[in-house]
Design a protein around this motif. Sequence first.
Motif, mmCIF file in Angstrom:
data_model
loop_
_atom_site.group_PDB
_atom_site.id
_atom_site.type_symbol
_atom_site.label_atom_id
_atom_site.label_comp_id
_atom_site.label_asym_id
_atom_site.label_seq_id
_atom_site.Cartn_x
_atom_site.Cartn_y
_atom_site.Cartn_z
ATOM 1 N N LYS A 38 49.519 54.306 65.087
ATOM 2 C CA LYS A 38 50.451 54.881 64.032
ATOM 3 C C LYS A 38 50.569 56.322 64.049
ATOM 4 O O LYS A 38 49.766 57.252 64.624
ATOM 5 N N THR A 39 51.683 56.824 63.851
ATOM 6 C CA THR A 39 52.341 58.114 63.785
ATOM 7 C C THR A 39 52.154 58.976 62.075
ATOM 8 O O THR A 39 51.727 57.862 61.369
ATOM 9 N N LEU A 40 52.288 60.182 61.981
ATOM 10 C CA LEU A 40 52.389 60.488 60.694
ATOM 11 C C LEU A 40 53.436 59.970 59.864
ATOM 12 O O LEU A 40 53.160 59.680 58.637
ATOM 13 N N TYR A 41 54.382 59.721 60.450
ATOM 14 C CA TYR A 41 55.645 59.049 59.649
ATOM 15 C C TYR A 41 55.219 57.537 59.173
ATOM 16 O O TYR A 41 55.505 57.409 57.960
ATOM 17 N N GLN A 42 54.336 57.031 59.975
ATOM 18 C CA GLN A 42 54.168 55.667 59.546
ATOM 19 C C GLN A 42 53.026 55.732 58.614
ATOM 20 O O GLN A 42 53.089 54.767 57.537
ATOM 21 N N LEU A 43 52.046 56.587 58.634
ATOM 22 C CA LEU A 43 50.864 56.492 57.957
ATOM 23 C C LEU A 43 51.516 57.050 56.518
ATOM 24 O O LEU A 43 51.071 56.451 55.320
ATOM 25 N N GLN A 44 52.393 57.867 56.518
ATOM 26 C CA GLN A 44 52.808 58.342 55.046
ATOM 27 C C GLN A 44 53.726 57.168 54.450
ATOM 28 O O GLN A 44 53.687 56.984 53.105
ATOM 29 N N ALA A 45 54.582 56.626 55.207
ATOM 30 C CA ALA A 45 55.371 55.394 54.841
ATOM 31 C C ALA A 45 54.495 54.492 54.162
ATOM 32 O O ALA A 45 54.860 53.574 52.898
ATOM 33 N N GLU A 46 53.561 54.069 54.835
ATOM 34 C CA GLU A 46 52.510 52.881 54.185
ATOM 35 C C GLU A 46 51.618 53.253 52.961
ATOM 36 O O GLU A 46 51.391 52.495 52.246
ATOM 37 N N ARG A 47 51.245 54.678 53.179
ATOM 38 C CA ARG A 47 50.859 54.949 51.895
ATOM 39 C C ARG A 47 51.648 55.073 50.588
ATOM 40 O O ARG A 47 51.234 54.548 49.441
ATOM 41 N N LEU A 48 53.021 55.037 50.882
ATOM 42 C CA LEU A 48 53.999 54.783 49.746
ATOM 43 C C LEU A 48 54.007 53.502 49.314
ATOM 44 O O LEU A 48 54.098 52.995 47.988
ATOM 45 N N VAL A 49 54.032 52.594 50.244
ATOM 46 C CA VAL A 49 54.166 51.164 49.995
ATOM 47 C C VAL A 49 52.932 50.828 49.140
ATOM 48 O O VAL A 49 53.204 49.985 48.319
ATOM 49 N N ARG A 50 51.755 51.372 49.715
ATOM 50 C CA ARG A 50 50.627 50.720 48.925
ATOM 51 C C ARG A 50 50.600 51.295 47.412
ATOM 52 O O ARG A 50 50.059 50.826 46.534
ATOM 53 N N LEU A 51 51.018 52.587 47.054
ATOM 54 C CA LEU A 51 51.007 53.111 45.974
ATOM 55 C C LEU A 51 51.859 52.531 45.067
ATOM 56 O O LEU A 51 51.684 52.141 43.745
ATOM 57 N N GLN A 52 53.029 51.983 45.697
ATOM 58 C CA GLN A 52 54.082 51.221 44.677
ATOM 59 C C GLN A 52 53.312 49.826 44.242
ATOM 60 O O GLN A 52 53.302 49.296 43.159
ATOM 61 N N ALA A 53 52.620 49.259 45.220
ATOM 62 C CA ALA A 53 51.846 48.025 44.842
ATOM 63 C C ALA A 53 50.925 48.117 43.791
ATOM 64 O O ALA A 53 50.579 47.532 43.031
ATOM 65 N N LEU A 54 50.105 49.233 44.033
ATOM 66 C CA LEU A 54 49.040 49.730 42.879
ATOM 67 C C LEU A 54 49.693 49.744 41.632
ATOM 68 O O LEU A 54 49.247 49.277 40.639
ATOM 69 N N ALA A 55 50.876 50.564 41.438
ATOM 70 C CA ALA A 55 51.460 50.871 40.207
ATOM 71 C C ALA A 55 51.874 49.557 39.595
ATOM 72 O O ALA A 55 51.902 49.130 38.407
ATOM 73 N N ALA A 56 52.451 48.423 40.654
ATOM 74 C CA ALA A 56 53.065 47.153 40.089
ATOM 75 C C ALA A 56 51.867 46.482 39.564
ATOM 76 O O ALA A 56 51.982 45.696 38.749
ATOM 77 N N ALA A 57 50.737 46.453 40.338
ATOM 78 C CA ALA A 57 49.449 45.712 39.818
ATOM 79 C C ALA A 57 49.010 45.819 38.457
ATOM 80 O O ALA A 57 48.536 45.057 37.690
ATOM 81 N N GLN A 58 48.932 47.132 38.024
ATOM 82 C CA GLN A 58 48.650 47.465 37.138
ATOM 83 C C GLN A 58 49.579 47.573 35.694
ATOM 84 O O GLN A 58 49.193 47.434 34.750
ATOM 85 N N PHE A 59 50.739 48.072 36.131
ATOM 86 C CA PHE A 59 51.869 48.022 34.932
ATOM 87 C C PHE A 59 52.985 47.322 34.800
ATOM 88 O O PHE A 59 53.929 47.242 34.385
ATOM 89 N N GLY A 60 52.916 46.318 36.230
ATOM 90 C CA GLY A 60 53.999 45.429 36.255
ATOM 91 C C GLY A 60 55.294 45.874 36.808
ATOM 92 O O GLY A 60 55.404 47.094 37.088
ATOM 93 N N GLY A 61 56.237 45.002 36.992
ATOM 94 C CA GLY A 61 57.566 45.201 37.385
ATOM 95 C C GLY A 61 57.613 45.756 38.970
ATOM 96 O O GLY A 61 56.656 45.218 39.787
ATOM 97 N N GLN A 62 58.505 46.245 39.592
ATOM 98 C CA GLN A 62 58.666 46.764 40.968
ATOM 99 C C GLN A 62 59.080 48.298 40.946
ATOM 100 O O GLN A 62 59.930 48.561 41.166
ATOM 101 N N PRO A 63 57.910 48.905 40.991
ATOM 102 C CA PRO A 63 58.074 50.336 40.887
ATOM 103 C C PRO A 63 58.720 50.912 42.519
ATOM 104 O O PRO A 63 58.186 50.325 43.321
ATOM 105 N N VAL A 64 59.379 51.950 42.283
ATOM 106 C CA VAL A 64 60.019 52.488 43.522
ATOM 107 C C VAL A 64 59.830 54.010 43.435
ATOM 108 O O VAL A 64 59.784 54.977 42.456
ATOM 109 N N ILE A 65 59.076 54.467 44.465
ATOM 110 C CA ILE A 65 59.178 55.947 44.817
ATOM 111 C C ILE A 65 60.116 56.434 45.742
ATOM 112 O O ILE A 65 59.996 56.234 47.134
ATOM 113 N N PRO A 66 61.150 56.751 45.198
ATOM 114 C CA PRO A 66 62.171 57.357 46.221
ATOM 115 C C PRO A 66 61.684 58.408 47.324
ATOM 116 O O PRO A 66 60.746 59.416 46.735
#
Length: 447
Positions: A132-160
């Motif tokens: 993995k590169t820096l770009y990939q690590l950061q992208a996957e952290r956004l994916v995970r953070l969106q999933a955490l927000a969805a799990a706790q608050f529902g919906g399909q949160p998006v971080i542009p």
Amino acid sequence: MANYDELITSLQTHGQDHVLQFWDRLNDQERAELANDLASVNFDQVKSEFDTAMSAASMGKLDDFMQPPPAESIGHADSFPPSDQMREWFQAGLAAIAKGTVAALLLAGGQGTRLGSKDPKGMFPLGLPSGKTLYQLQAERLVRLQALAAAQFGGQPVIPWYIMTSDATLEKTRSYFESHHYFGLDKANIFFFKQNVIPSLTPEGKLMLGTKNSLARNPDGNGGLYRALKDFGALADMAARKIEHVHVYCVDNVLVKVANPVFIGFCMSINAPAGALVVPKASPEEKVGVVCQVNGKHQVVEYSEISEKTAHLRNADGALTYAAGNICNHYFTRDFLEICSKRYDELPYHVAHKKIPVANEEGVPETPTSNNGIKLEKFVFDVFRFADKLAILEVTREAAFSPLKNASGAESGTAETCCRDLFNLHRRYLAAAGAKFVVGGQEVCSD
């Protein structure tokens, strides 16, 4: 194309007619290209900006004008496991993400030149087992953070994700993301744009030719963000999405927590329009800028602008007085970014002496062996002076800061040290979750 007589008269008036040295050797198309390039330059503005930057660079130390930041603006997120206060900030930040009001903004204009690569730094192979590169690590952290927000608050949160590149990195970055299917993110939520370029200058303030028919130019620094946000429609996109909070960071930090909920929650808690994540200086001599106040205004003061005496000042408890090391990890409200874009011209240019490729006697670009010119650059943190309140959150290096700066063999900032720091952080996470580490049948310490 401008009339030649009019062109040379204008250039002579401003002492810049040397840029026509190849004119007699150019064909009609090349002359048109050079004339159009020159027509885009406001000579009076360039001279004014150069003179102002050079004057500021010669001012000397800022010791007599500096004060530490006010204590009430400083928070601490340096405990592990997280303190109750950190958990509160995290929950507030995660709630904002769930509401769709948080965006991440990546400063990705740099190439891996010092690493021996011509690719964008975000694409540099770190040597991780995963590849993995820096770009990939950061992208996957956004994916995970969106999933955490969805799990706790529902919906399909998006971080542009807004990604500011340079001319040199835009197409390679865009193609890299496309070829990797945006690392699991929706293409519609990634906004690529680039910073602007300005003329490079000689130490005397003269324009330089990059080729026989074009000026040498350089990116306007990461502070060019505020003009680029408006010029390329990123601010308008944020407004359309009803973004309220923006996390801005540099591409090279392997430990960066993208759209950091703790940081965002802290800044929200004191209602600050701008914020800076900092780490304690490792020593008085460390070559890092410090967040402080200068004449009552928030500012990052570079290590070269402080005397040795001031760098060594300590408080009654023994801590360095000026210890808030800047790591280019910032928070802004969207409203504040709007203000910054309108006040962009008030931001100062800084002087950087560089090796600038220029046209040789044959008109062919050639890179010198020593510094031959000046790049004027604005810094992303220069807008702190516009904020009536600056939130400063102190974190630890081992949890938040390990930048990729140097080629293998250097003492720090290499791909190897980045991998080491990432592994160590993940070991801490695993140990906190109850994992045991066994080597050769023997359990070993996780520290």
